[in-house]
Design a protein around this motif. Structure first.
Motif, PDB file in Angstrom:
ATOM      1  N   ALA A  48      70.785   5.577 150.543  1.00  9.55           N
ATOM      2  CA  ALA A  48      69.420   5.453 151.034  1.00  9.55           C
ATOM      3  C   ALA A  48      68.436   6.115 150.073  1.00  9.55           C
ATOM      4  CB  ALA A  48      69.315   6.090 152.418  1.00  9.55           C
ATOM      5  N   LEU A  49      67.213   5.658 150.153  1.00  9.08           N
ATOM      6  CA  LEU A  49      66.180   6.174 149.270  1.00  9.08           C
ATOM      7  C   LEU A  49      65.896   7.645 149.537  1.00  9.08           C
ATOM      8  CD1 LEU A  49      64.090   5.548 147.103  1.00  9.08           C
ATOM      9  CD2 LEU A  49      62.504   4.958 148.913  1.00  9.08           C
ATOM     10  N   SER A  50      65.917   8.048 150.797  1.00  5.43           N
ATOM     11  CA  SER A  50      65.586   9.432 151.129  1.00  5.43           C
ATOM     12  C   SER A  50      66.637  10.406 150.597  1.00  5.43           C
ATOM     13  CB  SER A  50      65.434   9.597 152.644  1.00  5.43           C
ATOM     14  OG  SER A  50      66.660   9.277 153.275  1.00  5.43           O
ATOM     15  N   THR A  51      67.916  10.021 150.617  1.00  3.01           N
ATOM     16  CA  THR A  51      68.938  10.923 150.098  1.00  3.01           C
ATOM     17  C   THR A  51      68.855  11.027 148.583  1.00  3.01           C
ATOM     18  OG1 THR A  51      70.557   9.138 149.996  1.00  3.01           O
ATOM     19  CG2 THR A  51      70.526  10.487 151.993  1.00  3.01           C
ATOM     20  N   THR A  52      68.485   9.927 147.913  1.00  2.00           N
ATOM     21  CA  THR A  52      68.341   9.963 146.469  1.00  2.00           C
ATOM     22  C   THR A  52      67.163  10.855 146.080  1.00  2.00           C
ATOM     23  OG1 THR A  52      69.167   7.707 146.364  1.00  2.00           O
ATOM     24  CG2 THR A  52      68.082   8.552 144.402  1.00  2.00           C
ATOM     25  N   ALA A  53      66.057  10.726 146.796  1.00  2.00           N
ATOM     26  CA  ALA A  53      64.878  11.546 146.495  1.00  2.00           C
ATOM     27  C   ALA A  53      65.155  13.013 146.764  1.00  2.00           C
ATOM     28  CB  ALA A  53      63.687  11.073 147.315  1.00  2.00           C
ATOM     29  N   SER A  54      65.883  13.319 147.819  1.00  2.00           N
ATOM     30  CA  SER A  54      66.155  14.730 148.118  1.00  2.00           C
ATOM     31  C   SER A  54      67.093  15.330 147.082  1.00  2.00           C
ATOM     32  CB  SER A  54      66.744  14.878 149.526  1.00  2.00           C
ATOM     33  OG  SER A  54      68.002  14.236 149.594  1.00  2.00           O
ATOM     34  N   ARG A  55      68.001  14.539 146.537  1.00  2.00           N
ATOM     35  CA  ARG A  55      68.875  15.049 145.481  1.00  2.00           C
ATOM     36  C   ARG A  55      68.087  15.353 144.221  1.00  2.00           C
ATOM     37  NH1 ARG A  55      74.356  11.424 145.757  1.00  2.00           N
ATOM     38  NH2 ARG A  55      75.111  12.293 147.707  1.00  2.00           N
ATOM     39  N   ARG A  56      67.116  14.499 143.913  1.00  2.00           N
ATOM     40  CA  ARG A  56      66.295  14.734 142.732  1.00  2.00           C
ATOM     41  C   ARG A  56      65.467  15.998 142.878  1.00  2.00           C
ATOM     42  NH1 ARG A  56      63.481   9.313 142.127  1.00  2.00           N
ATOM     43  NH2 ARG A  56      65.330   8.068 142.318  1.00  2.00           N
ATOM     44  N   MET A  57      64.998  16.267 144.069  1.00  2.00           N
ATOM     45  CA  MET A  57      64.141  17.419 144.281  1.00  2.00           C
ATOM     46  C   MET A  57      64.917  18.731 144.205  1.00  2.00           C
ATOM     47  SD  MET A  57      61.269  16.064 144.510  1.00  2.00           S
ATOM     48  CE  MET A  57      60.255  17.395 145.034  1.00  2.00           C
ATOM     49  N   LYS A  58      66.207  18.709 144.409  1.00  2.00           N
ATOM     50  CA  LYS A  58      66.998  19.932 144.408  1.00  2.00           C
ATOM     51  C   LYS A  58      67.366  20.390 143.001  1.00  2.00           C
ATOM     52  CE  LYS A  58      68.938  19.397 148.981  1.00  2.00           C
ATOM     53  NZ  LYS A  58      70.140  19.291 149.785  1.00  2.00           N
ATOM     54  N   ARG A  59      67.180  19.531 142.001  1.00  2.00           N
ATOM     55  CA  ARG A  59      67.484  19.937 140.636  1.00  2.00           C
ATOM     56  C   ARG A  59      66.528  21.021 140.193  1.00  2.00           C
ATOM     57  NH1 ARG A  59      68.030  14.197 137.620  1.00  2.00           N
ATOM     58  NH2 ARG A  59      69.712  13.385 138.877  1.00  2.00           N
ATOM     59  N   LYS A  60      67.025  21.899 139.359  1.00  2.00           N
ATOM     60  CA  LYS A  60      66.194  22.984 138.873  1.00  2.00           C
ATOM     61  C   LYS A  60      65.799  22.730 137.427  1.00  2.00           C
ATOM     62  CE  LYS A  60      68.313  26.381 141.878  1.00  2.00           C
ATOM     63  NZ  LYS A  60      69.049  27.629 141.957  1.00  2.00           N
ATOM     64  N   ALA A  61      64.705  23.350 137.026  1.00  2.00           N
ATOM     65  CA  ALA A  61      64.246  23.228 135.645  1.00  2.00           C
ATOM     66  C   ALA A  61      65.206  23.979 134.728  1.00  2.00           C
ATOM     67  CB  ALA A  61      62.842  23.803 135.518  1.00  2.00           C
ATOM     68  N   PRO A  62      65.410  23.493 133.507  1.00  2.00           N
ATOM     69  CA  PRO A  62      66.317  24.163 132.563  1.00  2.00           C
ATOM     70  C   PRO A  62      65.648  25.391 131.943  1.00  2.00           C
ATOM     71  CG  PRO A  62      65.362  22.238 131.549  1.00  2.00           C
ATOM     72  CD  PRO A  62      64.886  22.246 132.967  1.00  2.00           C
ATOM     73  N   ARG A  63      65.484  26.442 132.734  1.00  2.00           N
ATOM     74  CA  ARG A  63      64.716  27.613 132.304  1.00  2.00           C
ATOM     75  C   ARG A  63      65.386  28.350 131.153  1.00  2.00           C
ATOM     76  NH1 ARG A  63      62.099  30.787 137.207  1.00  2.00           N
ATOM     77  NH2 ARG A  63      60.732  31.351 135.503  1.00  2.00           N
ATOM     78  N   ALA A  64      66.684  28.520 131.214  1.00  2.00           N
ATOM     79  CA  ALA A  64      67.383  29.257 130.158  1.00  2.00           C
ATOM     80  C   ALA A  64      67.274  28.507 128.826  1.00  2.00           C
ATOM     81  CB  ALA A  64      68.836  29.477 130.525  1.00  2.00           C
ATOM     82  N   PHE A  65      67.418  27.193 128.873  1.00  2.00           N
ATOM     83  CA  PHE A  65      67.306  26.386 127.658  1.00  2.00           C
ATOM     84  C   PHE A  65      65.912  26.515 127.054  1.00  2.00           C
ATOM     85  CE2 PHE A  65      65.925  22.349 125.783  1.00  2.00           C
ATOM     86  CZ  PHE A  65      66.783  22.295 124.696  1.00  2.00           C
ATOM     87  N   LEU A  66      64.884  26.426 127.890  1.00  2.00           N
ATOM     88  CA  LEU A  66      63.518  26.517 127.389  1.00  2.00           C
ATOM     89  C   LEU A  66      63.228  27.884 126.782  1.00  2.00           C
ATOM     90  CD1 LEU A  66      61.613  24.640 130.214  1.00  2.00           C
ATOM     91  CD2 LEU A  66      61.920  23.890 127.875  1.00  2.00           C
ATOM     92  N   LYS A  67      63.656  28.940 127.470  1.00  2.00           N
ATOM     93  CA  LYS A  67      63.423  30.294 126.949  1.00  2.00           C
ATOM     94  C   LYS A  67      64.149  30.513 125.630  1.00  2.00           C
ATOM     95  CE  LYS A  67      62.646  32.481 131.397  1.00  2.00           C
ATOM     96  NZ  LYS A  67      63.132  33.451 132.366  1.00  2.00           N
ATOM     97  N   ARG A  68      65.386  30.055 125.552  1.00  2.00           N
ATOM     98  CA  ARG A  68      66.169  30.215 124.325  1.00  2.00           C
ATOM     99  C   ARG A  68      65.532  29.436 123.173  1.00  2.00           C
ATOM    100  NH1 ARG A  68      70.892  28.648 126.223  1.00  2.00           N
ATOM    101  NH2 ARG A  68      70.568  26.486 125.624  1.00  2.00           N
ATOM    102  N   THR A  69      65.057  28.236 123.455  1.00  2.00           N
ATOM    103  CA  THR A  69      64.424  27.418 122.428  1.00  2.00           C
ATOM    104  C   THR A  69      63.148  28.078 121.915  1.00  2.00           C
ATOM    105  OG1 THR A  69      65.311  25.436 123.478  1.00  2.00           O
ATOM    106  CG2 THR A  69      63.524  25.126 121.909  1.00  2.00           C
ATOM    107  N   PHE A  70      62.356  28.620 122.828  1.00  2.00           N
ATOM    108  CA  PHE A  70      61.135  29.298 122.391  1.00  2.00           C
ATOM    109  C   PHE A  70      61.439  30.530 121.563  1.00  2.00           C
ATOM    110  CE2 PHE A  70      59.010  27.102 125.988  1.00  2.00           C
ATOM    111  CZ  PHE A  70      58.133  26.397 125.195  1.00  2.00           C
ATOM    112  N   ARG A  71      62.441  31.271 121.954  1.00  2.00           N
ATOM    113  CA  ARG A  71      62.798  32.471 121.194  1.00  2.00           C
ATOM    114  C   ARG A  71      63.280  32.115 119.789  1.00  2.00           C
ATOM    115  NH1 ARG A  71      66.691  34.540 124.789  1.00  2.00           N
ATOM    116  NH2 ARG A  71      65.575  34.323 126.725  1.00  2.00           N
TER     117      ARG A  71
END
Length: 86
Positions: free
Chosen positions: A2-25
């Motif tokens: 269903a569309l609602s389960t697909t959308a809720s799965r997408r919303m639960k993903r987190k931003a790649p914070r460690a990757f971004l911080k490491r790249t900036f450093r």
């Protein structure tokens, strides 16, 4: 699935914070960033990709193509980058 389960799965993903911080450093070691700055940069990238996809789809529809091709994306990128420079 269903569309609602697909959308809720997408919303639960987190931003790649460690990757971004490491790249900036690695790239700019002298930059001092605030705690949530990486989230704002990630959001900005997502918004750019979304605008790029919309503009590419528009270009594909104008050329009566059912598939978004490399030429459509390049033309859309030129337009979006020109608009974002101000």
């Amino acid at each position: 699935m269903a569309l609602s389960t697909t959308a809720s799965r997408r919303m639960k993903r987190k931003a790649p914070r460690a990757f971004l911080k490491r790249t900036f450093r690695q790239k700019k070691p002298r930059f001092r960033l605030e705690t949530c700055c990486d989230l704002l940069i990630h959001l900005n990238c997502l918004l750019f990709v979304q605008r790029l996809a919309e503009e590419s789809r528009t270009n594909a529809c104008e050329s009566k193509s059912g598939v978004i091709k490399k030429d459509h994306v390049l033309a859309a990128a030129k337009v979006i980058l020109k608009k974002s420079k101000g």
